[in-house]
Design a protein around this motif. Structure first.
Motif, mmCIF file in Angstrom:
data_model
loop_
_atom_site.group_PDB
_atom_site.id
_atom_site.type_symbol
_atom_site.label_atom_id
_atom_site.label_comp_id
_atom_site.label_asym_id
_atom_site.label_seq_id
_atom_site.Cartn_x
_atom_site.Cartn_y
_atom_site.Cartn_z
ATOM 1 N N LEU A 21 0.827 -1.207 0.000
ATOM 2 C CA LEU A 21 0.000 0.000 0.000
ATOM 3 C C LEU A 21 0.861 1.257 0.000
ATOM 4 O O LEU A 21 0.560 2.235 -0.695
ATOM 5 N N ILE A 22 1.947 1.234 0.755
ATOM 6 C CA ILE A 22 2.864 2.376 0.773
ATOM 7 C C ILE A 22 3.534 2.547 -0.589
ATOM 8 O O ILE A 22 3.661 3.666 -1.099
ATOM 9 N N LEU A 23 3.939 1.439 -1.208
ATOM 10 C CA LEU A 23 4.561 1.518 -2.531
ATOM 11 C C LEU A 23 3.589 2.054 -3.577
ATOM 12 O O LEU A 23 3.960 2.880 -4.419
ATOM 13 N N ILE A 24 2.348 1.620 -3.520
ATOM 14 C CA ILE A 24 1.343 2.113 -4.464
ATOM 15 C C ILE A 24 1.114 3.607 -4.256
ATOM 16 O O ILE A 24 1.013 4.374 -5.225
ATOM 17 N N ALA A 25 1.048 4.042 -2.995
ATOM 18 C CA ALA A 25 0.864 5.465 -2.710
ATOM 19 C C ALA A 25 2.041 6.285 -3.230
ATOM 20 O O ALA A 25 1.853 7.372 -3.782
ATOM 21 N N LEU A 26 3.257 5.781 -3.084
ATOM 22 C CA LEU A 26 4.435 6.498 -3.578
ATOM 23 C C LEU A 26 4.444 6.594 -5.099
ATOM 24 O O LEU A 26 4.799 7.634 -5.662
ATOM 25 N N VAL A 27 4.055 5.527 -5.766
ATOM 26 C CA VAL A 27 3.999 5.545 -7.232
ATOM 27 C C VAL A 27 2.949 6.540 -7.706
ATOM 28 O O VAL A 27 3.193 7.330 -8.635
ATOM 29 N N LEU A 28 1.779 6.531 -7.091
ATOM 30 C CA LEU A 28 0.735 7.483 -7.474
ATOM 31 C C LEU A 28 1.167 8.925 -7.206
ATOM 32 O O LEU A 28 0.914 9.816 -8.017
ATOM 33 N N PHE A 29 1.838 9.156 -6.086
ATOM 34 C CA PHE A 29 2.339 10.489 -5.774
ATOM 35 C C PHE A 29 3.352 10.953 -6.821
ATOM 36 O O PHE A 29 3.303 12.099 -7.279
ATOM 37 N N TRP A 34 5.133 14.528 -10.846
ATOM 38 C CA TRP A 34 6.134 14.762 -11.891
ATOM 39 C C TRP A 34 5.743 14.269 -13.273
ATOM 40 O O TRP A 34 5.967 14.968 -14.258
ATOM 41 N N VAL A 35 5.195 13.095 -13.394
ATOM 42 C CA VAL A 35 4.980 12.508 -14.719
ATOM 43 C C VAL A 35 3.820 13.174 -15.449
ATOM 44 O O VAL A 35 3.966 13.573 -16.609
ATOM 45 N N PHE A 36 2.665 13.303 -14.815
ATOM 46 C CA PHE A 36 1.513 13.888 -15.492
ATOM 47 C C PHE A 36 1.737 15.343 -15.906
ATOM 48 O O PHE A 36 1.379 15.719 -17.028
ATOM 49 N N PRO A 37 2.332 16.193 -15.048
ATOM 50 C CA PRO A 37 2.617 17.561 -15.521
ATOM 51 C C PRO A 37 3.620 17.597 -16.680
ATOM 52 O O PRO A 37 3.491 18.422 -17.591
ATOM 53 N N TRP A 38 4.589 16.712 -16.677
ATOM 54 C CA TRP A 38 5.565 16.673 -17.764
ATOM 55 C C TRP A 38 4.887 16.287 -19.078
ATOM 56 O O TRP A 38 5.115 16.906 -20.111
ATOM 57 N N VAL A 39 4.019 15.281 -19.039
ATOM 58 C CA VAL A 39 3.305 14.861 -20.242
ATOM 59 C C VAL A 39 2.363 15.971 -20.707
ATOM 60 O O VAL A 39 2.234 16.215 -21.908
ATOM 61 N N ASP A 40 1.727 16.657 -19.780
ATOM 62 C CA ASP A 40 0.827 17.750 -20.134
ATOM 63 C C ASP A 40 1.580 18.871 -20.837
ATOM 64 O O ASP A 40 1.062 19.482 -21.780
ATOM 65 N N SER A 41 2.806 19.155 -20.402
ATOM 66 C CA SER A 41 3.582 20.203 -21.057
ATOM 67 C C SER A 41 3.988 19.805 -22.469
ATOM 68 O O SER A 41 4.164 20.656 -23.335
ATOM 69 N N LEU A 42 4.126 18.522 -22.726
ATOM 70 C CA LEU A 42 4.466 18.062 -24.072
ATOM 71 C C LEU A 42 3.276 18.133 -25.020
ATOM 72 O O LEU A 42 3.442 18.355 -26.218
ATOM 73 N N LEU A 43 2.082 17.949 -24.494
ATOM 74 C CA LEU A 43 0.894 17.942 -25.339
ATOM 75 C C LEU A 43 0.469 19.343 -25.763
ATOM 76 O O LEU A 43 -0.151 19.510 -26.808
ATOM 77 N N GLY A 44 0.769 20.329 -24.965
ATOM 78 C CA GLY A 44 0.377 21.692 -25.312
ATOM 79 C C GLY A 44 -1.037 21.978 -24.891
ATOM 80 O O GLY A 44 -1.771 21.115 -24.416
#
Length: 52
Positions: A21-29, A34-44
């Motif tokens: 559960l802790i590992l899943i929470a860390l991955v989602l965090f 970091w990952v979703f904002p980076w992808v959003d900046s690539l899409l425009g």
């Protein structure tokens, strides 16, 4: 794959569950921070307007 991960984790089942559960929470965090904002900046910007 999940069975192998379960066997590698130490401790009784409740400790393994807590670790997972802790590992899943860390991955989602990490994804949301970091990952979703980076992808959003690539899409425009998505400009969706409805004209008359």
């Amino acid at each position: 794959m999940y069975g192998a991960l379960w066997r590698v984790l130490p401790g009784p089942w409740w400790v393994r569950l807590l670790i997972l559960l802790i590992l899943i929470a860390l991955v989602l965090f990490a994804l949301v921070t970091w990952v979703f904002p980076w992808v959003d900046s690539l899409l425009g910007p998505q400009e969706g307007t409805v004209g008359p």
